[in-house]
Scaffold this motif. Structure first.
Motif, PDB file in Angstrom:
ATOM      1  N   TYR A 198       0.134  15.244  -7.713  1.00 44.42           N
ATOM      2  CA  TYR A 198      -0.837  15.070  -6.639  1.00 44.42           C
ATOM      3  C   TYR A 198      -1.092  13.612  -6.298  1.00 44.42           C
ATOM      4  CZ  TYR A 198      -1.813  19.933  -7.798  1.00 44.42           C
ATOM      5  OH  TYR A 198      -1.699  21.277  -8.046  1.00 44.42           O
ATOM      6  N   VAL A 199      -0.494  12.691  -7.047  1.00 42.98           N
ATOM      7  CA  VAL A 199      -0.704  11.265  -6.787  1.00 42.98           C
ATOM      8  C   VAL A 199       0.298  10.802  -5.731  1.00 42.98           C
ATOM      9  CG1 VAL A 199      -0.715   8.958  -7.768  1.00 42.98           C
ATOM     10  CG2 VAL A 199      -1.567  10.889  -9.115  1.00 42.98           C
ATOM     11  N   ALA A 200      -0.212  10.335  -4.599  1.00 45.89           N
ATOM     12  CA  ALA A 200       0.660   9.908  -3.509  1.00 45.89           C
ATOM     13  C   ALA A 200       0.942   8.414  -3.555  1.00 45.89           C
ATOM     14  CB  ALA A 200       0.027  10.271  -2.159  1.00 45.89           C
ATOM     15  N   GLN A 201      -0.037   7.614  -4.002  1.00 46.24           N
ATOM     16  CA  GLN A 201       0.110   6.163  -4.058  1.00 46.24           C
ATOM     17  C   GLN A 201      -0.470   5.644  -5.360  1.00 46.24           C
ATOM     18  OE1 GLN A 201      -1.865   4.657  -0.577  1.00 46.24           O
ATOM     19  NE2 GLN A 201      -0.237   5.273   0.817  1.00 46.24           N
ATOM     20  N   VAL A 202      -0.091   4.436  -5.705  1.00 48.74           N
ATOM     21  CA  VAL A 202      -0.602   3.817  -6.925  1.00 48.74           C
ATOM     22  C   VAL A 202      -1.140   2.440  -6.588  1.00 48.74           C
ATOM     23  CG1 VAL A 202       0.986   5.067  -8.425  1.00 48.74           C
ATOM     24  CG2 VAL A 202       1.657   2.839  -7.522  1.00 48.74           C
ATOM     25  N   LYS A 256       0.813  -1.206   0.000  1.00 48.86           N
ATOM     26  CA  LYS A 256       0.000   0.000   0.000  1.00 48.86           C
ATOM     27  C   LYS A 256       0.847   1.258   0.000  1.00 48.86           C
ATOM     28  CE  LYS A 256      -4.316  -1.577   2.066  1.00 48.86           C
ATOM     29  NZ  LYS A 256      -5.250  -1.428   3.205  1.00 48.86           N
ATOM     30  N   SER A 257       2.114   1.137   0.366  1.00 48.31           N
ATOM     31  CA  SER A 257       2.952   2.322   0.501  1.00 48.31           C
ATOM     32  C   SER A 257       3.685   2.693  -0.780  1.00 48.31           C
ATOM     33  CB  SER A 257       3.975   2.109   1.621  1.00 48.31           C
ATOM     34  OG  SER A 257       4.903   1.089   1.261  1.00 48.31           O
ATOM     35  N   ARG A 258       3.433   1.984  -1.864  1.00 50.69           N
ATOM     36  CA  ARG A 258       4.126   2.291  -3.119  1.00 50.69           C
ATOM     37  C   ARG A 258       3.745   3.680  -3.604  1.00 50.69           C
ATOM     38  NH1 ARG A 258       2.736  -2.540  -7.033  1.00 50.69           N
ATOM     39  NH2 ARG A 258       0.703  -2.172  -6.089  1.00 50.69           N
ATOM     40  N   PHE A 291      -8.408   8.470 -21.421  1.00 46.33           N
ATOM     41  CA  PHE A 291      -7.755   7.695 -20.366  1.00 46.33           C
ATOM     42  C   PHE A 291      -7.073   8.593 -19.335  1.00 46.33           C
ATOM     43  CE2 PHE A 291      -8.299   4.185 -23.365  1.00 46.33           C
ATOM     44  CZ  PHE A 291      -8.783   3.230 -22.495  1.00 46.33           C
ATOM     45  N   VAL A 292      -6.691   9.799 -19.707  1.00 50.33           N
ATOM     46  CA  VAL A 292      -6.217  10.748 -18.696  1.00 50.33           C
ATOM     47  C   VAL A 292      -7.348  11.067 -17.724  1.00 50.33           C
ATOM     48  CG1 VAL A 292      -5.532  13.149 -18.324  1.00 50.33           C
ATOM     49  CG2 VAL A 292      -4.346  11.770 -20.025  1.00 50.33           C
ATOM     50  N   ASN A 293      -8.546  11.275 -18.258  1.00 53.32           N
ATOM     51  CA  ASN A 293      -9.697  11.525 -17.392  1.00 53.32           C
ATOM     52  C   ASN A 293      -9.992  10.330 -16.494  1.00 53.32           C
ATOM     53  OD1 ASN A 293     -11.554  14.142 -17.949  1.00 53.32           O
ATOM     54  ND2 ASN A 293     -10.401  13.626 -19.797  1.00 53.32           N
ATOM     55  N   LEU A 294      -9.917   9.128 -17.058  1.00 54.37           N
ATOM     56  CA  LEU A 294     -10.166   7.931 -16.252  1.00 54.37           C
ATOM     57  C   LEU A 294      -9.092   7.753 -15.179  1.00 54.37           C
ATOM     58  CD1 LEU A 294     -11.285   5.362 -18.984  1.00 54.37           C
ATOM     59  CD2 LEU A 294     -12.711   6.448 -17.230  1.00 54.37           C
ATOM     60  N   THR A 295      -7.846   8.110 -15.480  1.00 57.51           N
ATOM     61  CA  THR A 295      -6.768   8.015 -14.503  1.00 57.51           C
ATOM     62  C   THR A 295      -7.034   8.923 -13.310  1.00 57.51           C
ATOM     63  OG1 THR A 295      -5.154   7.465 -16.227  1.00 57.51           O
ATOM     64  CG2 THR A 295      -4.292   8.323 -14.147  1.00 57.51           C
ATOM     65  N   TRP A 296      -7.417  10.167 -13.600  1.00 60.14           N
ATOM     66  CA  TRP A 296      -7.687  11.117 -12.514  1.00 60.14           C
ATOM     67  C   TRP A 296      -8.923  10.689 -11.720  1.00 60.14           C
ATOM     68  CZ3 TRP A 296      -4.893  14.447 -10.048  1.00 60.14           C
ATOM     69  CH2 TRP A 296      -5.493  15.431  -9.278  1.00 60.14           C
ATOM     70  N   TRP A 297      -9.940  10.219 -12.422  1.00 62.55           N
ATOM     71  CA  TRP A 297     -11.157   9.767 -11.742  1.00 62.55           C
ATOM     72  C   TRP A 297     -10.861   8.611 -10.806  1.00 62.55           C
ATOM     73  CZ3 TRP A 297     -13.460   4.877 -12.406  1.00 62.55           C
ATOM     74  CH2 TRP A 297     -14.679   4.704 -11.742  1.00 62.55           C
ATOM     75  N   TRP A 298     -10.063   7.649 -11.251  1.00 58.00           N
ATOM     76  CA  TRP A 298      -9.755   6.487 -10.430  1.00 58.00           C
ATOM     77  C   TRP A 298      -8.900   6.890  -9.221  1.00 58.00           C
ATOM     78  CZ3 TRP A 298     -11.542   1.702 -10.048  1.00 58.00           C
ATOM     79  CH2 TRP A 298     -10.807   0.782  -9.292  1.00 58.00           C
ATOM     80  N   ALA A 299      -7.926   7.770  -9.438  1.00 53.20           N
ATOM     81  CA  ALA A 299      -7.074   8.203  -8.327  1.00 53.20           C
ATOM     82  C   ALA A 299      -7.894   8.905  -7.248  1.00 53.20           C
ATOM     83  CB  ALA A 299      -5.969   9.116  -8.838  1.00 53.20           C
ATOM     84  N   ARG A 300      -8.870   9.718  -7.667  1.00 51.53           N
ATOM     85  CA  ARG A 300      -9.742  10.376  -6.686  1.00 51.53           C
ATOM     86  C   ARG A 300     -10.650   9.356  -6.002  1.00 51.53           C
ATOM     87  NH1 ARG A 300     -13.158  14.983  -9.196  1.00 51.53           N
ATOM     88  NH2 ARG A 300     -13.613  15.348  -6.984  1.00 51.53           N
ATOM     89  N   ARG A 301     -11.210   8.444  -6.751  1.00 51.14           N
ATOM     90  CA  ARG A 301     -12.172   7.482  -6.207  1.00 51.14           C
ATOM     91  C   ARG A 301     -11.522   6.549  -5.196  1.00 51.14           C
ATOM     92  NH1 ARG A 301     -13.961   2.257  -7.669  1.00 51.14           N
ATOM     93  NH2 ARG A 301     -16.188   1.908  -7.281  1.00 51.14           N
ATOM     94  N   ARG A 302     -10.274   6.157  -5.447  1.00 48.73           N
ATOM     95  CA  ARG A 302      -9.599   5.188  -4.586  1.00 48.73           C
ATOM     96  C   ARG A 302      -8.758   5.846  -3.493  1.00 48.73           C
ATOM     97  NH1 ARG A 302     -11.673   0.433  -4.503  1.00 48.73           N
ATOM     98  NH2 ARG A 302      -9.657  -0.436  -3.888  1.00 48.73           N
ATOM     99  N   GLY A 303      -8.798   7.176  -3.398  1.00 43.11           N
ATOM    100  CA  GLY A 303      -8.044   7.860  -2.354  1.00 43.11           C
ATOM    101  C   GLY A 303      -6.545   7.776  -2.544  1.00 43.11           C
ATOM    102  N   LEU A 304      -6.070   7.831  -3.782  1.00 42.61           N
ATOM    103  CA  LEU A 304      -4.642   7.717  -4.078  1.00 42.61           C
ATOM    104  C   LEU A 304      -3.948   9.074  -4.157  1.00 42.61           C
ATOM    105  CD1 LEU A 304      -4.862   4.942  -6.825  1.00 42.61           C
ATOM    106  CD2 LEU A 304      -4.387   4.659  -4.388  1.00 42.61           C
ATOM    107  N   LEU A 305      -4.703  10.155  -4.014  1.00 42.07           N
ATOM    108  CA  LEU A 305      -4.126  11.489  -4.079  1.00 42.07           C
ATOM    109  C   LEU A 305      -3.594  11.900  -2.709  1.00 42.07           C
ATOM    110  CD1 LEU A 305      -6.866  13.242  -6.254  1.00 42.07           C
ATOM    111  CD2 LEU A 305      -4.754  12.138  -7.021  1.00 42.07           C
ATOM    112  N   HIS A 306      -2.775  12.948  -2.705  1.00 41.78           N
ATOM    113  CA  HIS A 306      -2.243  13.443  -1.441  1.00 41.78           C
ATOM    114  C   HIS A 306      -3.390  13.819  -0.514  1.00 41.78           C
ATOM    115  CE1 HIS A 306       2.042  13.471  -2.176  1.00 41.78           C
ATOM    116  NE2 HIS A 306       1.820  13.930  -3.396  1.00 41.78           N
ATOM    117  N   PRO A 307      -3.327  13.426   0.744  1.00 41.78           N
ATOM    118  CA  PRO A 307      -4.435  13.717   1.663  1.00 41.78           C
ATOM    119  C   PRO A 307      -4.650  15.203   1.912  1.00 41.78           C
ATOM    120  CG  PRO A 307      -2.543  12.792   2.842  1.00 41.78           C
ATOM    121  CD  PRO A 307      -2.261  12.637   1.381  1.00 41.78           C
TER     122      PRO A 307
END
Length: 232
Positions: A92-96, A19-21, A149-165
């Motif tokens: 803004y992506v903290a984790q993947v 989870k820390s990647r 797919f750029v839009n889908l990438t940002w949407w998924w990162a927001r949905r899964r809480g992968l952005l910086h808190p």
């Protein structure tokens, strides 16, 4: 239970470690793909001109190869703008996770196709109207796929809480709205293809110019330090 979780997190492939990647390796790999794409485009340009076939004078040879230069300028502008957007978004992506990696690979798939469609475009700009529309449509399809797919990438990162808190949710929403406009603009450019392919290419340049203007998520100019503060 707590001791078991602690032991698992210490294990190399434990849940806590996975989870820390962070996104550093993804950004490095993506930058490499962008670099290869831009290099291939430059090599293609060197191979296409200005060749003085049949005793052409240099001005005539340069004028004859204008489709290659036009395709190069437009494609370099689009690829460069996409790299800027990719760089700004991934700050803004903290984790993947696995799905985010897959979505980013699909973005790069379309980016890597750009030199091929640009080469088709330069070869067929002086062809028949059908060839012009077909190559322009393929070109639009490539950049449209990237934008989706750029839009889908940002949407998924927001949905899964992968952005910086500490990212402001209002900024995340503003970025989502801004990048959502890009595929819509590309659809407009696609429609223009059936009216005038050259006008469609001009629409690409206007779109690149629009996104080069500062907006949500873009880097801001650094303010020079005050003299009093720096002196202290």
């Amino acid at each position: 239970m707590a001791e078991a979780d602690a032991r698992e997190s210490e294990y190399r492939y434990g849940r806590g470690r996975e989870k820390s990647r962070d996104a550093a390796r993804v950004e490095t790999f993506s930058d490499g793909v962008f670099g290869v794409v831009l290099t291939v485009m430059a090599v293609e340009l060197l191979q296409t001109g200005p060749a003085r076939e049949g005793g052409r004078e240099l001005p005539d040879a340069l004028a004859h190869a204008w489709p290659s230069y036009l395709a190069y300028v437009i494609t370099f502008a689009i690829a460069g703008q996409v790299w800027l957007a990719h760089h700004n978004l991934w700050r803004y992506v903290a984790q993947v996770d696995q799905m985010l990696l897959v979505l980013n690979l699909l973005v790069l798939l379309f980016i890597a196709t750009i030199p091929f469609t640009a080469d088709l475009l330069s070869d067929n700009l002086r062809g028949s109207p059908t060839e012009q529309r077909l190559t322009a449509a393929l070109y639009v399809g490539t950049v449209l796929g990237e934008a989706i797919f750029v839009n889908l990438t940002w949407w998924w990162a927001r949905r899964r809480g992968l952005l910086h808190p500490d990212l402001d949710p209002r900024l995340a929403t503003a970025i989502a709205r801004r990048i959502l406009l890009k595929p819509l603009f590309y659809l407009v450019a696609f429609a223009i293809v059936f009216v005038d392919p050259f006008l469609s290419l001009c629409a690409y340049l206007l779109l690149v110019g629009f996104y080069l203007v500062g907006g949500a998520g873009d880097l801001r100019p650094l303010r020079p330090p005050r003299r009093g503060r720096s002196a202290a």
